[in-house]
Design an enzyme around this catalytic site. Structure first.
Site, PDB file in Angstrom:
ATOM      1  CG  ASP A  81      -3.037  10.066   8.199  1.00 26.44           C
ATOM      2  OD1 ASP A  81      -3.547  10.731   9.111  1.00 26.44           O
ATOM      3  OD2 ASP A  81      -2.019   9.366   8.341  1.00 26.44           O
ATOM      4  CE  LYS A  82      -2.591  17.069  10.907  1.00 30.24           C
ATOM      5  NZ  LYS A  82      -1.643  17.039  12.115  1.00 30.24           N
ATOM      6  CG  HIS A  83       2.353  13.253   9.171  1.00 30.42           C
ATOM      7  ND1 HIS A  83       2.210  12.120   9.941  1.00 30.42           N
ATOM      8  CD2 HIS A  83       3.622  13.695   9.376  1.00 30.42           C
ATOM      9  CE1 HIS A  83       3.343  11.869  10.570  1.00 30.42           C
ATOM     10  NE2 HIS A  83       4.226  12.822  10.250  1.00 30.42           N
ATOM     11  NE  ARG A 169      15.274  12.312   9.645  1.00 31.87           N
ATOM     12  CZ  ARG A 169      13.987  12.646   9.521  1.00 31.87           C
ATOM     13  NH1 ARG A 169      13.038  11.724   9.567  1.00 31.87           N
ATOM     14  NH2 ARG A 169      13.642  13.907   9.365  1.00 31.87           N
ATOM     15  CE  LYS A 188       5.601   8.711  10.144  1.00 36.01           C
ATOM     16  NZ  LYS A 188       6.989   9.099  10.075  1.00 36.01           N
TER      17      LYS A 188
HETATM   18  N1  URA Z   1       7.153  13.808  10.965  1.00 36.28           N
HETATM   19  C1  URA Z   1       7.647  12.618  10.531  1.00 36.28           C
HETATM   20  O1  URA Z   1       6.963  11.603  10.575  1.00 36.28           O
HETATM   21  N2  URA Z   1       8.884  12.596  10.050  1.00 36.28           N
HETATM   22  C2  URA Z   1       9.673  13.675   9.962  1.00 36.28           C
HETATM   23  O2  URA Z   1      10.779  13.575   9.481  1.00 36.28           O
HETATM   24  C3  URA Z   1       9.153  14.916  10.419  1.00 36.28           C
HETATM   25  C4  URA Z   1       7.890  14.945  10.932  1.00 36.28           C
END
Ligand code: URA
Length: 424
Positions: A81-83, A169, A188
């Site tokens: 995955d990439k995030h 948040r 995640k």
């Molecule tokens: N992406 C996320 O899933 N969580 C964060 O806190 C910041 C970016």
């Protein structure tokens, strides 16, 4: 129960570390009840201010993972995955996910909604009529197996604690905190059951990590937390001193992603980022000649085909994904000079303003047609009267607010402003 939360808030306000069971307790309460939201926000604020040490952060990440299921795939290919840590116009997941799948990887991708001023991949996908990003896990796993990629949000089955805390948040402005970002992203990603993760750590005036050194430190930190959970992590620190690509918003970013996947209208910055991040991912997967492979799956249409199949499998109607905003306004240069985008964060907020900014109980609701198109990028020379951008949405009455915020975020300078590399 309330007494224990009060104690944890007090401890954290006094910078006292929590035990693993204390962290598990607060994470569990956060998503099992709405009753303590105010208290959880106070706790988030004290973590935001006083931080968590490494072992607390590992325990926090673990508690987020175990708030739901942790997947385990048995597939004939690398699971990756990439995030991204978040930005404006950042549609990379929509493009790179299908590319990685077209190159032979499997991509079970869990994403979030808009966070602060940054856009959310789930909101963008849901701007495609009927796209369901909250399917059950059996369906998610089947789509990953059959199509190569599925993109969903956090659900009650997987990472429910991140689903809840993410929103709190956002409401309490406690986003740019190392341990909270770590729990959210790594929680995640580890729950997805992947083998490798490529992180795009954004830095600049539109990123949560404005400063490069902080961004780099965050990348190293997330990588080291990944290794605690046997997850191979690589990262790039990349520029967010201007929106990425041409469009920023909801459906307009889907349109730009579709164009990119069809090998059309690829902006230079997006092109460079997709190839560099893609190469990192394919290297991790042990796939040779990454650059040629990426070019091939774009040219022969396989990456686009996978995107369409994924949208279809999620119930989405790609033929109805048409950008047709009923209200728009051009942003025109009022002098000659160089375009200076000095506040990308507020450009992101202009999309909120163009979206009515209405709040559902659980998340912000966006107008799928809202966003802007850049005709000029940071540092380009403009003449008085040139069109710099166009903002658009579905409601004429809110255009003026959007354009006010947009115009405040940019200026025209006689001298060339500082230019930034795409990859830092
Ligand atoms: N992406 C996320 O899933 N969580 C964060 O806190 C910041 C970016």
């Amino acid at each position: 129960m309330s007494d224990l939360i009060n104690k944890l808030i007090e401890d954290k306000s006094n910078s006292l570390p929590h035990t693993s069971s204390e962290i598990k307790h607060i994470v569990d309460i956060s998503h099992n009840s709405n009753h303590f939201d105010d208290k959880i926000i106070l706790w988030l604020k004290s973590v935001y201010k006083n931080g968590m040490n490494r072992s607390e952060t590992i325990n926090y990440t673990d508690a987020i993972i175990s708030s739901g299921d942790k997947l385990n795939f048995d597939l004939n290919g690398y699971i990756i995955d990439k995030h991204s840590t978040g930005g404006v116009g950042d549609k990379v997941s929509l493009i790179l996910g299908p590319i990685l799948a077209a190159c032979g990887c499997y991509v079970p991708m869990i994403v979030g909604r808009a966070l602060g001023h940054t856009g959310g991949t789930l909101d963008k996908l849901e701007s495609i009529q009927n796209y369901n990003g909250l399917i059950n896990l059996d369906k998610f796993k089947n789509i990953v197996k059959d199509v190569g990629i599925s993109i969903i949000g956090q659900t009650n089955e997987i990472c429910p604690a991140d689903k809840k805390i993410y929103r709190l948040r956002d409401l309490s402005d406690t986003i740019d905190s190392f341990p909270l970002i770590c729990g959210s992203i790594m929680g995640k990603k580890i729950a997805e059951g992947i083998e490798g993760l490529v992180l795009d750590i954004k830095t600049g005036n539109g990123a949560f990590m404005v400063d490069f050194n902080q961004a780099n430190k965050l990348g190293e930190f997330l990588k080291s937390i990944g290794s605690e959970f046997n997850l191979n992590v690589d990262y790039l620190v990349t520029d967010m001193n201007q929106p990425l690509g041409i469009y920023s918003g909801l459906l307009c970013e889907v349109k730009e992603s579709i164009d990119f996947l069809k090998n059309e209208n690829q902006s230079k910055d997006l092109f460079e980022l997709i190839y560099k991040l893609g190469l990192r991912g394919l290297n991790m997967a042990g796939i040779d000649n990454g650059e040629q492979k990426i070019r091939r799956v774009l040219e022969d249409g396989t990456a686009y085909e996978i995107f369409c199949k994924m949208v279809h499998a999620h119930g989405g109607d790609i033929d109805k994904a048409v950008l047709l905003p009923s209200a728009s306004e051009n942003i025109i240069a009022n002098s000659d000079g160089y375009l200076n985008i000095h506040n990308t964060k507020s450009l992101g907020m202009s999309i909120d303003a163009l979206s009515l900014g209405s709040n559902n109980d659980n998340y912000k609701k966006f107008d799928p047609q809202s966003g802007f198109k850049l005709y000029k990028k940071h540092g380009e020379y403009v003449n008085s009267g040139d069109r710099i951008a166009k903002i658009f949405c579905s409601d004429h009455s809110i255009l003026s607010k959007g354009s006010f915020i947009f115009k405040k975020s940019i200026s025209i300078l006689k001298e060339l402003p500082t230019l930034y590399k795409v990859i830092h």
